[in-house]
Each structure stands twice: as structure tokens, then as C-alpha cells.
Design an enzyme around this catalytic site. Sequence first.
Site, PDB file in Angstrom:
ATOM      1  N   PRO A   2     -50.428 -94.537 -59.145  1.00 57.13           N
ATOM      2  CA  PRO A   2     -51.824 -94.732 -58.715  1.00 57.13           C
ATOM      3  C   PRO A   2     -52.441 -95.983 -59.342  1.00 57.13           C
ATOM      4  O   PRO A   2     -52.266 -96.231 -60.522  1.00 57.13           O
ATOM      5  CB  PRO A   2     -52.534 -93.471 -59.232  1.00 57.13           C
ATOM      6  CG  PRO A   2     -51.461 -92.484 -59.502  1.00 57.13           C
ATOM      7  CD  PRO A   2     -50.240 -93.279 -59.853  1.00 57.13           C
ATOM      8  N   GLU A   3     -53.126 -96.767 -58.532  1.00 53.80           N
ATOM      9  CA  GLU A   3     -53.877 -97.911 -59.029  1.00 53.80           C
ATOM     10  C   GLU A   3     -55.360 -97.634 -58.797  1.00 53.80           C
ATOM     11  O   GLU A   3     -55.729 -96.570 -58.292  1.00 53.80           O
ATOM     12  CB  GLU A   3     -53.435 -99.187 -58.307  1.00 53.80           C
ATOM     13  CG  GLU A   3     -52.003 -99.575 -58.674  1.00 53.80           C
ATOM     14  CD  GLU A   3     -51.652-101.020 -58.313  1.00 53.80           C
ATOM     15  OE1 GLU A   3     -52.556-101.825 -58.066  1.00 53.80           O
ATOM     16  OE2 GLU A   3     -50.450-101.320 -58.289  1.00 53.80           O
ATOM     17  N   LYS A  59     -58.001 -96.901 -64.543  1.00 52.38           N
ATOM     18  CA  LYS A  59     -57.229 -95.779 -64.013  1.00 52.38           C
ATOM     19  C   LYS A  59     -57.591 -94.459 -64.686  1.00 52.38           C
ATOM     20  O   LYS A  59     -56.892 -93.458 -64.523  1.00 52.38           O
ATOM     21  CB  LYS A  59     -55.735 -96.078 -64.184  1.00 52.38           C
ATOM     22  CG  LYS A  59     -55.298 -97.354 -63.470  1.00 52.38           C
ATOM     23  CD  LYS A  59     -53.846 -97.656 -63.746  1.00 52.38           C
ATOM     24  CE  LYS A  59     -53.516 -99.096 -63.384  1.00 52.38           C
ATOM     25  NZ  LYS A  59     -52.164 -99.475 -63.834  1.00 52.38           N
ATOM     26  N   ARG A 254     -41.886-106.324 -64.517  1.00 46.67           N
ATOM     27  CA  ARG A 254     -42.246-105.801 -63.196  1.00 46.67           C
ATOM     28  C   ARG A 254     -41.841-106.791 -62.112  1.00 46.67           C
ATOM     29  O   ARG A 254     -42.046-108.000 -62.238  1.00 46.67           O
ATOM     30  CB  ARG A 254     -43.769-105.566 -63.114  1.00 46.67           C
ATOM     31  CG  ARG A 254     -44.318-104.628 -64.171  1.00 46.67           C
ATOM     32  CD  ARG A 254     -43.777-103.208 -64.044  1.00 46.67           C
ATOM     33  NE  ARG A 254     -44.121-102.581 -62.782  1.00 46.67           N
ATOM     34  CZ  ARG A 254     -45.246-101.910 -62.558  1.00 46.67           C
ATOM     35  NH1 ARG A 254     -46.139-101.771 -63.508  1.00 46.67           N
ATOM     36  NH2 ARG A 254     -45.466-101.357 -61.384  1.00 46.67           N
TER      37      ARG A 254
END
Length: 278
Positions: A2-3, A59, A254
Site C-alpha cells: 500500500p502507498e 502510510k 528497488r
Amino acid sequence: MPELPDVEIARRRLERSLAGATIRAASCNDRWLLRPRSPAHFSRALAGRTVRSVARRGKWLRLLLDDGTRIFSHLGMTGEWLNADDARSEARSERARLDVARDKHGASSVRYLDSRRFGRLVVSERDITEWTELGPDPLADGIDVSRFAAALQRRRGAIKAVLMDQTVLAGIGNIIATEALWRARMDPRTPSNRVDGAGAARLARALKAEILHELRMRTRSDDYRQNVFSVYGRAGEACKRCGTTIQRTVIAGRTTAFCPRCQVRSMKALHRRRPSSR
Ligand SMILES: [Zn+2]
């Protein structure tokens, strides 16, 4: 994972179900998510309390109760808050449950599901450092361009990694950073301290546009991941803007997709080009 837009949608859902509601009973079956507190403390601290507000920063979610108690929720990788009658709710990954009562709406429940258990559920009498140490939230607080530019100047890492540093801005993850850099036509490997004031302003606009775009797409459909991204997950495909093949690199562990032609490192070259209208 989730962002910011996913967590904002969770916040809106929780606000609709919980703001002004009284918690009749609370339970959590997962000591790991609650650390350092216990399931017994979770039930005791929450029962009988009224939910005043549901806030979000980056978040993290924060439910503020009428006696000042706070419930902090981080969704980790697979965390989700659902209404009890939601068809998607699977009892197996249910970790916590709040049974609530509200004047006009009667009784209902919300459940917290988390199959991989990377989330957190922290009950505290005060704000926790994971919350207070976060930088400004681009949606809730906006981006103050001169502060943002100064924060970029103080850091030497690749701009992509700095954007994902939660103390610079809260809530930016891999997807938003990758997409916003494409919008701003900036190479993700650009050293942060080489981004000038105009570059920072351009990036701030791109971040806000990307967040609003993703929020719109997520509220429209559940399979929003189809075709909403310009470069994320599109290595090997043609850039929508210039047709060059999208490349892939790794920054701070990433995977990052970018267009080697229209995303540039030089600020002069950047300012010669007009910002993306998309
Ligand atoms: Zn391109």
C-alpha cells in the site's frame, strides 16, 4: 504494497464507519502486530470509547479516541480494514475487530485483515515516534516548495531514493516516485543535491498530480493497476511520450523504470523542456 493513495482510501472508509461511533468491544488475536502491548490491553483500552477522528500521515493511520488514546495502524504489505459484511473478508487472516454502535446507523463491525503480518497496530496514550518523525504529507499538508527544495539540497543520494525517505515527504513509495519522476522528466539517478529550486517545484507538481491521478483511478475500479502507469512495470515497452524503450535500473534496492531519453539529469536540459501535460 500500500502507498499513500491506498492508505487514504482506507482512511476514508474508516472515517465513514467509525467517526463518532462508540466501540462496544475490541479484540485482537495477534500479539506481534500489537507489540509492545498485549491483546488484553487492546480490548481494555478501547472498549466504551468513542472515535473522534481518523487521520492519516504518509502510510500511517491514526484513530483518536475521546479519552486521548490513539490507535496507530500501518498496513505493512497486506493489511486491510474492511466492514464486517464485505464480501472480500476472509476470517483466516482477520487479526483485529472493532464492534461499534452509532446513533443512526445502528451496530456494525470493522475488521483488520493482514495475511503476511507486516502491519502494525499500536495503541498509545500519545503520538508515537513513527508518526511524529514523518515529513509533511503531500496530500494532507501540501508540499512547501522552498522547504522541499532545501531538504533535497541537504541529501546526496539518488533523487528516487530521497523521495522515498519518509522524513522528507510522507507516503511516497516506489510507484509514486517512479511515475512522478517520469512526469517531471527527471532521471531517477540524479543526485538529490543537484536538484535546483525550479527542479524541486517541478517535482512537487508532478508528485501532487500523480497522487491525485492514482486516487482517482483507485476510487474508480479495483483493477486500477491495468494501464494507469506510464513507466512503472513497463520496462522494455515504448515510452508513451517519446517512443524510446523504457529501461530498468536498481536504486536503493528497488527496481526503477525510466525513459533514458526524456528523463534527464541536467537541470539546464530539464528546464529547456516543457513539463508533461499529463
Ligand atoms: Zn521518453
